[in-house]
Design a protein around this motif. Structure first.
Motif, PDB file in Angstrom:
ATOM      1  N   VAL A  24       0.841  -1.196   0.000  1.00 33.25           N
ATOM      2  CA  VAL A  24       0.000   0.000   0.000  1.00 33.25           C
ATOM      3  C   VAL A  24       0.873   1.241   0.000  1.00 33.25           C
ATOM      4  O   VAL A  24       0.630   2.195  -0.758  1.00 33.25           O
ATOM      5  CB  VAL A  24      -0.969  -0.011   1.209  1.00 33.25           C
ATOM      6  CG1 VAL A  24      -1.621   1.346   1.412  1.00 33.25           C
ATOM      7  CG2 VAL A  24      -2.026  -1.094   1.019  1.00 33.25           C
ATOM      8  N   ARG A  25       1.926   1.248   0.815  1.00 37.89           N
ATOM      9  CA  ARG A  25       2.830   2.398   0.886  1.00 37.89           C
ATOM     10  C   ARG A  25       3.573   2.606  -0.426  1.00 37.89           C
ATOM     11  O   ARG A  25       3.624   3.706  -0.967  1.00 37.89           O
ATOM     12  CB  ARG A  25       3.841   2.209   2.018  1.00 37.89           C
ATOM     13  CG  ARG A  25       4.738   3.420   2.257  1.00 37.89           C
ATOM     14  CD  ARG A  25       5.917   3.120   3.167  1.00 37.89           C
ATOM     15  NE  ARG A  25       6.857   2.176   2.608  1.00 37.89           N
ATOM     16  CZ  ARG A  25       7.736   2.449   1.630  1.00 37.89           C
ATOM     17  NH1 ARG A  25       7.768   3.639   1.074  1.00 37.89           N
ATOM     18  NH2 ARG A  25       8.574   1.533   1.202  1.00 37.89           N
ATOM     19  N   ARG A  26       4.143   1.542  -0.971  1.00 36.53           N
ATOM     20  CA  ARG A  26       4.998   1.652  -2.151  1.00 36.53           C
ATOM     21  C   ARG A  26       4.213   1.961  -3.429  1.00 36.53           C
ATOM     22  O   ARG A  26       4.649   2.764  -4.249  1.00 36.53           O
ATOM     23  CB  ARG A  26       5.780   0.374  -2.360  1.00 36.53           C
ATOM     24  CG  ARG A  26       6.708   0.476  -3.580  1.00 36.53           C
ATOM     25  CD  ARG A  26       7.613  -0.685  -3.690  1.00 36.53           C
ATOM     26  NE  ARG A  26       8.539  -0.683  -2.560  1.00 36.53           N
ATOM     27  CZ  ARG A  26       9.655  -1.379  -2.527  1.00 36.53           C
ATOM     28  NH1 ARG A  26       9.988  -2.114  -3.550  1.00 36.53           N
ATOM     29  NH2 ARG A  26      10.430  -1.354  -1.472  1.00 36.53           N
ATOM     30  N   PHE A  27       3.073   1.328  -3.608  1.00 34.97           N
ATOM     31  CA  PHE A  27       2.335   1.480  -4.857  1.00 34.97           C
ATOM     32  C   PHE A  27       1.094   2.358  -4.732  1.00 34.97           C
ATOM     33  O   PHE A  27       0.379   2.556  -5.712  1.00 34.97           O
ATOM     34  CB  PHE A  27       1.932   0.104  -5.403  1.00 34.97           C
ATOM     35  CG  PHE A  27       3.112  -0.777  -5.717  1.00 34.97           C
ATOM     36  CD1 PHE A  27       4.022  -0.436  -6.707  1.00 34.97           C
ATOM     37  CD2 PHE A  27       3.313  -1.949  -5.012  1.00 34.97           C
ATOM     38  CE1 PHE A  27       5.107  -1.249  -6.991  1.00 34.97           C
ATOM     39  CE2 PHE A  27       4.401  -2.769  -5.285  1.00 34.97           C
ATOM     40  CZ  PHE A  27       5.304  -2.411  -6.283  1.00 34.97           C
ATOM     41  N   GLY A  28       0.806   2.860  -3.528  1.00 38.32           N
ATOM     42  CA  GLY A  28      -0.369   3.704  -3.329  1.00 38.32           C
ATOM     43  C   GLY A  28      -1.674   2.974  -3.596  1.00 38.32           C
ATOM     44  O   GLY A  28      -2.632   3.560  -4.098  1.00 38.32           O
ATOM     45  N   LEU A  29      -1.718   1.705  -3.248  1.00 40.09           N
ATOM     46  CA  LEU A  29      -2.905   0.891  -3.500  1.00 40.09           C
ATOM     47  C   LEU A  29      -4.028   1.238  -2.530  1.00 40.09           C
ATOM     48  O   LEU A  29      -3.792   1.530  -1.361  1.00 40.09           O
ATOM     49  CB  LEU A  29      -2.576  -0.601  -3.340  1.00 40.09           C
ATOM     50  CG  LEU A  29      -1.492  -1.186  -4.236  1.00 40.09           C
ATOM     51  CD1 LEU A  29      -1.239  -2.635  -3.858  1.00 40.09           C
ATOM     52  CD2 LEU A  29      -1.879  -1.067  -5.689  1.00 40.09           C
ATOM     53  N   THR A  30      -5.257   1.164  -3.032  1.00 46.22           N
ATOM     54  CA  THR A  30      -6.408   1.212  -2.142  1.00 46.22           C
ATOM     55  C   THR A  30      -6.589  -0.207  -1.587  1.00 46.22           C
ATOM     56  O   THR A  30      -5.995  -1.166  -2.098  1.00 46.22           O
ATOM     57  CB  THR A  30      -7.682   1.627  -2.900  1.00 46.22           C
ATOM     58  OG1 THR A  30      -7.996   0.607  -3.855  1.00 46.22           O
ATOM     59  CG2 THR A  30      -7.501   2.965  -3.610  1.00 46.22           C
TER      60      THR A  30
END
Length: 176
Positions: A24-30
């Protein structure tokens, strides 16, 4: 070898959930995208289970089960080298197809070798190995992630599968 393959299945399936915070942090995933990344592992399973069973009948258990383990290894490597969430999803999908091949043929191999209570014990050992893999991923991956990074964490998915493949290739015999 078959129980270790099932451990590898649990380990691979749990990897994204265990690494969720970093992904989530690295790819900005929801969280919906994260759920899709988790689900990518079994996405094609619904569609390939029956054809894989038929391929097993045509080409044999050893080939199809071995190919499934190879696909699990290849998918882990694709995920490990991926720099995008879609690359990781592609690797997980490939691993998932391999896992379905392994599971479909594994049940048949156990049924060929054992009957009665021995069959129940054999299938129980196989099924009970899956949560061991889940637990191992939760135990191993956080420290690997902290020390070596995301790529190596995903690469650890291949380790138990490589060992299972080597043991399977060295020890598998057709049913009596």
């Amino acid at each position: 070898a078959l129980a270790l393959a099932r451990i590898a299945f649990g380990y691979q399936f749990q990897t994204v959930a265990t690494l969720a915070t970093e992904l989530v942090r690295r790819f900005g995933l929801t969280y919906a995208q994260l759920g899709s990344l988790i689900g990518a592992y079994m996405l094609l399973g619904v569609f390939v289970a029956l054809p894989l069973g038929l391929l097993g009948r045509r080409f044999g258990d050893r080939r199809v089960l071995g190919t499934g383990l190879v696909l699990m290894i290849a998918g882990a490597c694709v995920s490990a080298w991926a720099d995008t969430a879609s690359g990781i999803a592609l690797g997980r999908t490939l691993s998932g197809v391999g896992a379905v091949a392994m599971i479909v043929r594994q049940g048949k191999v156990i049924a060929d070798w054992f009957t009665g209570t021995r069959f129940m014990i054999g299938i129980s050992v196989s099924v009970c190995a899956y949560p061991i893999g889940i637990g191992l991923s939760q135990l191993v991956l956080p420290s690997v992630l902290a020390r070596f990074g995301l790529h190596i964490a995903f690469l650890t998915d291949a380790v138990p599968t490589v060992i299972a493949l080597l043991l399977f290739r060295a020890s598998y015999q057709g049913p009596p």
